[in-house]
Design a protein around this motif. Sequence first.
Motif, PDB file in Angstrom:
ATOM      1  N   ILE A 187       0.846  -1.207   0.000  1.00 43.65           N
ATOM      2  CA  ILE A 187       0.000   0.000   0.000  1.00 43.65           C
ATOM      3  C   ILE A 187       0.880   1.256   0.000  1.00 43.65           C
ATOM      4  N   ALA A 188       1.894   1.273   0.867  1.00 39.36           N
ATOM      5  CA  ALA A 188       2.758   2.462   0.981  1.00 39.36           C
ATOM      6  C   ALA A 188       3.541   2.689  -0.312  1.00 39.36           C
ATOM      7  N   GLU A 189       4.045   1.599  -0.878  1.00 39.17           N
ATOM      8  CA  GLU A 189       4.804   1.747  -2.135  1.00 39.17           C
ATOM      9  C   GLU A 189       3.894   2.258  -3.261  1.00 39.17           C
ATOM     10  N   THR A 190       2.674   1.767  -3.291  1.00 40.66           N
ATOM     11  CA  THR A 190       1.740   2.215  -4.335  1.00 40.66           C
ATOM     12  C   THR A 190       1.391   3.695  -4.141  1.00 40.66           C
ATOM     13  N   ALA A 191       1.244   4.107  -2.890  1.00 39.57           N
ATOM     14  CA  ALA A 191       0.940   5.526  -2.620  1.00 39.57           C
ATOM     15  C   ALA A 191       2.057   6.399  -3.181  1.00 39.57           C
ATOM     16  N   ILE A 192       3.292   5.989  -2.965  1.00 44.29           N
ATOM     17  CA  ILE A 192       4.430   6.778  -3.469  1.00 44.29           C
ATOM     18  C   ILE A 192       4.418   6.817  -5.002  1.00 44.29           C
ATOM     19  N   GLU A 193       4.230   5.633  -5.586  1.00 38.44           N
ATOM     20  CA  GLU A 193       4.260   5.543  -7.054  1.00 38.44           C
ATOM     21  C   GLU A 193       3.198   6.472  -7.670  1.00 38.44           C
ATOM     22  N   ILE A 194       2.007   6.456  -7.084  1.00 39.03           N
ATOM     23  CA  ILE A 194       0.910   7.269  -7.635  1.00 39.03           C
ATOM     24  C   ILE A 194       1.182   8.768  -7.432  1.00 39.03           C
ATOM     25  N   ALA A 195       1.667   9.113  -6.243  1.00 40.88           N
ATOM     26  CA  ALA A 195       1.942  10.535  -5.967  1.00 40.88           C
ATOM     27  C   ALA A 195       3.023  11.059  -6.914  1.00 40.88           C
ATOM     28  N   GLN A 196       4.041  10.218  -7.173  1.00 35.36           N
ATOM     29  CA  GLN A 196       5.131  10.663  -8.063  1.00 35.36           C
ATOM     30  C   GLN A 196       4.640  10.757  -9.505  1.00 35.36           C
ATOM     31  N   LYS A 197       3.963   9.696  -9.939  1.00 38.04           N
ATOM     32  CA  LYS A 197       3.543   9.636 -11.344  1.00 38.04           C
ATOM     33  C   LYS A 197       2.604  10.787 -11.703  1.00 38.04           C
ATOM     34  N   TYR A 198       1.690  11.111 -10.802  1.00 42.20           N
ATOM     35  CA  TYR A 198       0.699  12.141 -11.129  1.00 42.20           C
ATOM     36  C   TYR A 198       0.983  13.475 -10.437  1.00 42.20           C
ATOM     37  N   GLU A 199       2.183  13.577  -9.876  1.00 41.89           N
ATOM     38  CA  GLU A 199       2.638  14.818  -9.218  1.00 41.89           C
ATOM     39  C   GLU A 199       1.589  15.378  -8.263  1.00 41.89           C
ATOM     40  N   LEU A 200       1.174  14.509  -7.323  1.00 37.32           N
ATOM     41  CA  LEU A 200       0.129  14.915  -6.377  1.00 37.32           C
ATOM     42  C   LEU A 200       0.745  15.556  -5.140  1.00 37.32           C
ATOM     43  N   LYS A 201       0.148  16.652  -4.697  1.00 37.39           N
ATOM     44  CA  LYS A 201       0.541  17.270  -3.417  1.00 37.39           C
ATOM     45  C   LYS A 201      -0.511  16.819  -2.414  1.00 37.39           C
ATOM     46  N   LEU A 202      -0.161  15.829  -1.593  1.00 34.86           N
ATOM     47  CA  LEU A 202      -1.180  15.194  -0.765  1.00 34.86           C
ATOM     48  C   LEU A 202      -1.163  15.692   0.676  1.00 34.86           C
ATOM     49  N   LYS A 203      -2.351  16.041   1.157  1.00 36.46           N
ATOM     50  CA  LYS A 203      -2.482  16.392   2.574  1.00 36.46           C
ATOM     51  C   LYS A 203      -2.596  15.137   3.425  1.00 36.46           C
ATOM     52  N   TYR A 204      -3.037  14.040   2.797  1.00 34.47           N
ATOM     53  CA  TYR A 204      -3.107  12.778   3.542  1.00 34.47           C
ATOM     54  C   TYR A 204      -2.960  11.563   2.638  1.00 34.47           C
ATOM     55  N   VAL A 205      -2.418  10.522   3.252  1.00 30.17           N
ATOM     56  CA  VAL A 205      -2.450   9.188   2.653  1.00 30.17           C
ATOM     57  C   VAL A 205      -3.238   8.327   3.634  1.00 30.17           C
ATOM     58  N   ASP A 206      -4.355   7.775   3.158  1.00 33.10           N
ATOM     59  CA  ASP A 206      -5.234   6.967   4.011  1.00 33.10           C
ATOM     60  C   ASP A 206      -4.987   5.499   3.665  1.00 33.10           C
ATOM     61  N   ILE A 207      -4.371   4.779   4.627  1.00 34.33           N
ATOM     62  CA  ILE A 207      -4.018   3.377   4.332  1.00 34.33           C
ATOM     63  C   ILE A 207      -5.103   2.401   4.801  1.00 34.33           C
ATOM     64  N   GLY A 208      -6.227   2.938   5.311  1.00 37.18           N
ATOM     65  CA  GLY A 208      -7.355   2.088   5.680  1.00 37.18           C
ATOM     66  C   GLY A 208      -7.136   1.317   6.966  1.00 37.18           C
ATOM     67  N   GLY A 209      -7.896   0.228   7.100  1.00 37.13           N
ATOM     68  CA  GLY A 209      -7.822  -0.597   8.318  1.00 37.13           C
ATOM     69  C   GLY A 209      -7.223  -1.949   7.987  1.00 37.13           C
ATOM     70  N   GLY A 210      -7.730  -2.969   8.694  1.00 36.87           N
ATOM     71  CA  GLY A 210      -7.260  -4.329   8.390  1.00 36.87           C
ATOM     72  C   GLY A 210      -6.098  -4.814   9.235  1.00 36.87           C
TER      73      GLY A 210
END
Length: 393
Positions: A191-214
């Motif tokens: 999940i964390a690696e995917t969050a990074i990949e998506i933020a980099q690829k789409y140049e997102l300035k994120l106020k939060y990353v929500d990794i859910g529960g589980g």
Amino acid sequence: MMITKKKTPFFVIDKEILDDNIKKLKTALNEAWPNYIIGYSYKTNSLLWIIDHLKNAGCYAEVVSDDEYQLAKSIGHDNIVYNGIAKSKETFLKAVRDHNIVNIDSTYEIDWLDELKGEDCEVGIRVNFDLESKCPGQTQCGTDGERFGFCYENGDLKKAMDAINSKGVRITGIHLHKSSKTRMPCIYSAIAETAIEIAQKYELKLKYVDIGGGFFGGLETKPQFNEYFDMIAEILRQQFDPASTALIVEPGMALIGSAIDYVTTVTDIKATTRNTFVVTDGSRIHIDPLMTKTSYFYDIIHKTDAARQHMLRQVICGFTCMEHDRLFEIADSEELAAGDRIIYHKVGAYTMCLSPLFIKMFPDIYVKDKDTMRIVREKWSFSDYKRNCYGEE
Ligand SMILES: Cc1ncc(COP(=O)(O)O)c(C=O)c1O
């Protein structure tokens, strides 16, 4: 002991265990990523006392339907994480306008953003990524894949983000909850690696990353909170800074699962040529409503000290008229007798909130706080059952 005096069956919430789970979770998050939000997952157990208690402990309400959203509002909760595919347009727009954390999960929600034209708004988006290829055999649906969020790999996520941006709404968060079979830390590295990949690829300035529960919680033999969050933080720091990006977690099971017991009494013993059945006033429908559990944590308290026969096999059964309302078996042990108590432990998650009203009304629920026990939901009465129902004229 208080627990042996109350009329069974009943659930009992152990406040001390719940508070300990909350404290351990906060400590682990604080050490790993001090800028965090805990959104307690209402669906896991939305009993009024529980949602009130978690609100008072500083947790946000993680809700996934308009009804859950209204429930949070009804207890005066304004800190809301609004997820899921069962939002209503009205509550969705209100939540976005109120600057709640709203994670878009359906295309029609993007259409609803038209109503917000010219307003200063931001939303998050639920990401669907292929966890099965990263953690084979660990996802709930295996090679059939999961259905929530917008698919990253086929380009739908990008299309959804472009559509949101084109309406003048900023995307400031991504939501990547996954329900796995294993609850293992490797799910969260993916999940964390995917969050990074998506933020980099789409140049997102994120106020939060929500990794859910589980996550696991309250089980010494399973991964602990710090194992999850230290590892997640180490990965996220490659791209994000806690000073500007919050980590949102949405625990349900990890907080409430281990804090609730279910207390039952043996009512009868039935011997047949094939088996000895121990009948109880509890039921599998209360603690395994999806009929998937294969074992329980339990204790047995004998009513008397009288000598007991040795039995090769006893099958513990519930009060319903369904043959498969059988909970567990005991081999090579003393016989059980009417009046003995069987206490099931760690049954707080996805139990009382999923139980049907089958044959009997919902049972009593207590909160145990040190030496006191207080009722927090009385067994349903017929007037509860008949409320808003209409018979023949
Ligand atoms: C979006 C979301 N967040 C949080 C949870 C809570 O999961 P758990 O009770 O396993 O922690 C769920 C459960 O399905 C969920 O769907």
